[in-house]
Design a protein around this motif. Structure first.
Motif, PDB file in Angstrom:
ATOM      1  N   GLN A  64       0.607  -1.266  -0.162  1.00  5.78           N
ATOM      2  CA  GLN A  64       0.047  -0.095   0.017  1.00  5.78           C
ATOM      3  C   GLN A  64       0.773   1.239  -0.068  1.00  5.78           C
ATOM      4  O   GLN A  64       0.634   2.352  -0.789  1.00  5.78           O
ATOM      5  CB  GLN A  64      -0.930  -0.021   1.165  1.00  5.78           C
ATOM      6  N   LEU A  65       1.961   1.280   0.762  1.00  7.65           N
ATOM      7  CA  LEU A  65       2.924   2.353   0.736  1.00  7.65           C
ATOM      8  C   LEU A  65       3.301   2.661  -0.524  1.00  7.65           C
ATOM      9  O   LEU A  65       3.455   3.738  -0.989  1.00  7.65           O
ATOM     10  CB  LEU A  65       4.167   2.116   1.798  1.00  7.65           C
ATOM     11  N   GLY A  66       3.877   1.709  -1.281  1.00 10.87           N
ATOM     12  CA  GLY A  66       4.279   1.716  -2.626  1.00 10.87           C
ATOM     13  C   GLY A  66       3.354   2.252  -3.585  1.00 10.87           C
ATOM     14  O   GLY A  66       3.557   3.020  -4.406  1.00 10.87           O
ATOM     15  N   GLN A  67       1.983   1.816  -3.599  1.00  7.11           N
ATOM     16  CA  GLN A  67       0.906   2.134  -4.237  1.00  7.11           C
ATOM     17  C   GLN A  67       0.654   3.635  -4.118  1.00  7.11           C
ATOM     18  O   GLN A  67       0.354   4.420  -5.187  1.00  7.11           O
ATOM     19  CB  GLN A  67      -0.389   1.280  -4.111  1.00  7.11           C
ATOM     20  N   GLN A  68       0.726   4.173  -2.903  1.00  7.96           N
ATOM     21  CA  GLN A  68       0.452   5.450  -2.767  1.00  7.96           C
ATOM     22  C   GLN A  68       1.555   6.536  -3.344  1.00  7.96           C
ATOM     23  O   GLN A  68       1.259   7.648  -3.371  1.00  7.96           O
ATOM     24  CB  GLN A  68       0.626   5.663  -1.215  1.00  7.96           C
ATOM     25  N   SER A  69       2.717   5.869  -4.011  1.00  9.91           N
ATOM     26  CA  SER A  69       3.645   6.770  -4.506  1.00  9.91           C
ATOM     27  C   SER A  69       3.587   6.775  -5.860  1.00  9.91           C
ATOM     28  O   SER A  69       4.110   7.362  -6.568  1.00  9.91           O
ATOM     29  CB  SER A  69       5.031   6.272  -4.107  1.00  9.91           C
ATOM     30  N   VAL A  70       2.684   5.795  -6.506  1.00  8.54           N
ATOM     31  CA  VAL A  70       2.665   5.710  -8.195  1.00  8.54           C
ATOM     32  C   VAL A  70       2.285   6.895  -8.817  1.00  8.54           C
ATOM     33  O   VAL A  70       3.169   7.320  -9.747  1.00  8.54           O
ATOM     34  CB  VAL A  70       1.403   4.767  -8.439  1.00  8.54           C
ATOM     35  N   LEU A  71       1.348   7.726  -8.143  1.00  7.50           N
ATOM     36  CA  LEU A  71       0.960   9.040  -9.016  1.00  7.50           C
ATOM     37  C   LEU A  71       2.033   9.966  -8.732  1.00  7.50           C
ATOM     38  O   LEU A  71       2.381  10.840  -9.787  1.00  7.50           O
ATOM     39  CB  LEU A  71      -0.223   9.628  -8.418  1.00  7.50           C
ATOM     40  N   ALA A  72       2.951   9.933  -7.774  1.00  4.36           N
ATOM     41  CA  ALA A  72       4.094  10.901  -7.423  1.00  4.36           C
ATOM     42  C   ALA A  72       5.146  10.482  -8.708  1.00  4.36           C
ATOM     43  O   ALA A  72       5.720  11.272  -9.338  1.00  4.36           O
ATOM     44  CB  ALA A  72       4.655  10.713  -6.392  1.00  4.36           C
ATOM     45  N   VAL A  73       5.236   9.218  -8.975  1.00  3.72           N
ATOM     46  CA  VAL A  73       6.451   8.802  -9.868  1.00  3.72           C
ATOM     47  C   VAL A  73       5.739   9.152 -11.246  1.00  3.72           C
ATOM     48  O   VAL A  73       6.569   9.486 -12.178  1.00  3.72           O
ATOM     49  CB  VAL A  73       6.480   7.149  -9.839  1.00  3.72           C
ATOM     50  N   ASN A  74       4.420   8.874 -11.518  1.00  3.64           N
ATOM     51  CA  ASN A  74       3.963   9.315 -12.718  1.00  3.64           C
ATOM     52  C   ASN A  74       4.228  10.829 -13.239  1.00  3.64           C
ATOM     53  O   ASN A  74       4.778  11.273 -14.079  1.00  3.64           O
ATOM     54  CB  ASN A  74       2.348   9.082 -12.743  1.00  3.64           C
ATOM     55  N   TRP A  75       4.038  11.631 -11.992  1.00  3.05           N
ATOM     56  CA  TRP A  75       4.033  13.198 -12.324  1.00  3.05           C
ATOM     57  C   TRP A  75       5.634  13.423 -12.555  1.00  3.05           C
ATOM     58  O   TRP A  75       5.944  14.135 -13.433  1.00  3.05           O
ATOM     59  CB  TRP A  75       3.707  13.827 -11.045  1.00  3.05           C
TER      60      TRP A  75
END
Length: 269
Positions: free
Chosen positions: A31-42
């Motif tokens: 879950q912690l990793g999934q929460q960072s997906v949009l930040a990586v995308n940006w």
């Protein structure tokens, strides 16, 4: 992203129905990793990130040019490396895809791969400083054992002035103040600091909570854009560990709770 989130929510609901409302450590880490997906995308996809990087280095160049010279003391610029001059977002993406926390072992493996790319505008700024009477000092908390790989990566990207003198990595202390002072004590006039973390501007925010970090910004607000240049980094940083005491020692489940608790949300009315 939505499909993954829905699947994760369904899995948690199933656990709740069987009497296990709390996610396991592995599930919490995912879950912690999934929460960072949009930040990586940006970070990797948006033109806005590229624009902010160019804006930072354009400002840095003007600040360097306008900084007064001191007789007998050559100008110097101190910069951080990771997410300031070089882009390691592929490592963050690997973490998110595989539900992996940061570790020294995997970070070193990434560093040794020499696959970091240049942050937009970073090479141009470094080479401008070095060709206009200044000296760039690359002060990073990468481990000293990764020095050769770091230097090779920087040279491959076209950064000038990369040497044992100018690249100063960590030898066990992540507080950079001593290394900053060493540059000054060597006779340089440090006119500018560039980084993605408040710790890149001195030791006063090191291991401090976010209230103290925000106070530092308030007290030094006039120096940003003239002596301090900040690069955007939503991927990681001491802003995250600053959300709670001993944050990095908390379990993934506890870190999830801290993240949720720190959000300032509209109450819907």
């Amino acid at each position: 992203m939505k499909k993954t989130t829905l699947l994760a929510a369904s899995g948690l609901m199933a656990l709740a129905l069987t009497g296990c409302a709390q996610p396991s450590k592995q599930q919490a880490q995912q879950q912690l990793g999934q929460q960072s997906v949009l930040a990586v995308n940006w970070f990797q996809q948006s033109g806005e990130y590229q624009a902010l990087s160019w804006q930072a280095f354009n400002s840095a160049r003007m600040a360097f040019d306008q900084a007064p010279s001191l007789a007998g003391k050559p100008k110097a610029v101190i910069v951080d490396l990771d997410e300031t001059m070089i882009d390691n977002s592929a490592y963050s993406a690997w973490q998110a895809k595989n539900g992996q926390p940061f570790s020294g072992k995997t970070w070193s493996a990434w560093t040794q791969a020499r696959q970091a790319t240049a942050v937009p505008g970073a090479v141009e700024f470094a080479n401008y400083v070095n060709s206009h009477g200044g000296t760039m000092f690359y002060i990073s908390n990468r481990d000293q054992k990764d020095f050769a790989a770091t230097v090779e990566n920087l040279n491959k990207l076209g950064f000038s002035g990369v040497s044992e003198k100018t690249v100063r990595l960590s030898t066990g202390n992540s507080n950079k103040q001593e290394r900053f002072d060493a540059v000054k004590n060597a006779g340089y006039n440090v006119v500018l600091y560039v980084g993605d973390n408040l710790n890149d501007f001195g030791g006063s925010t090191w291991h401090q909570g976010n209230a103290q970090r925000q106070q530092f910004v308030s007290l030094n607000h006039q120096r940003f854009g003239t002596q301090f240049i900040v690069l955007p980094n939503p991927l990681y940083g001491d802003w995250e560990s600053g959300m709670a005491e001993n944050y990095n020692k908390l379990t993934p489940e506890q870190q999830l709770q801290v993240r949720e608790a720190r959000m300032k949300a509209w109450n819907g009315k």
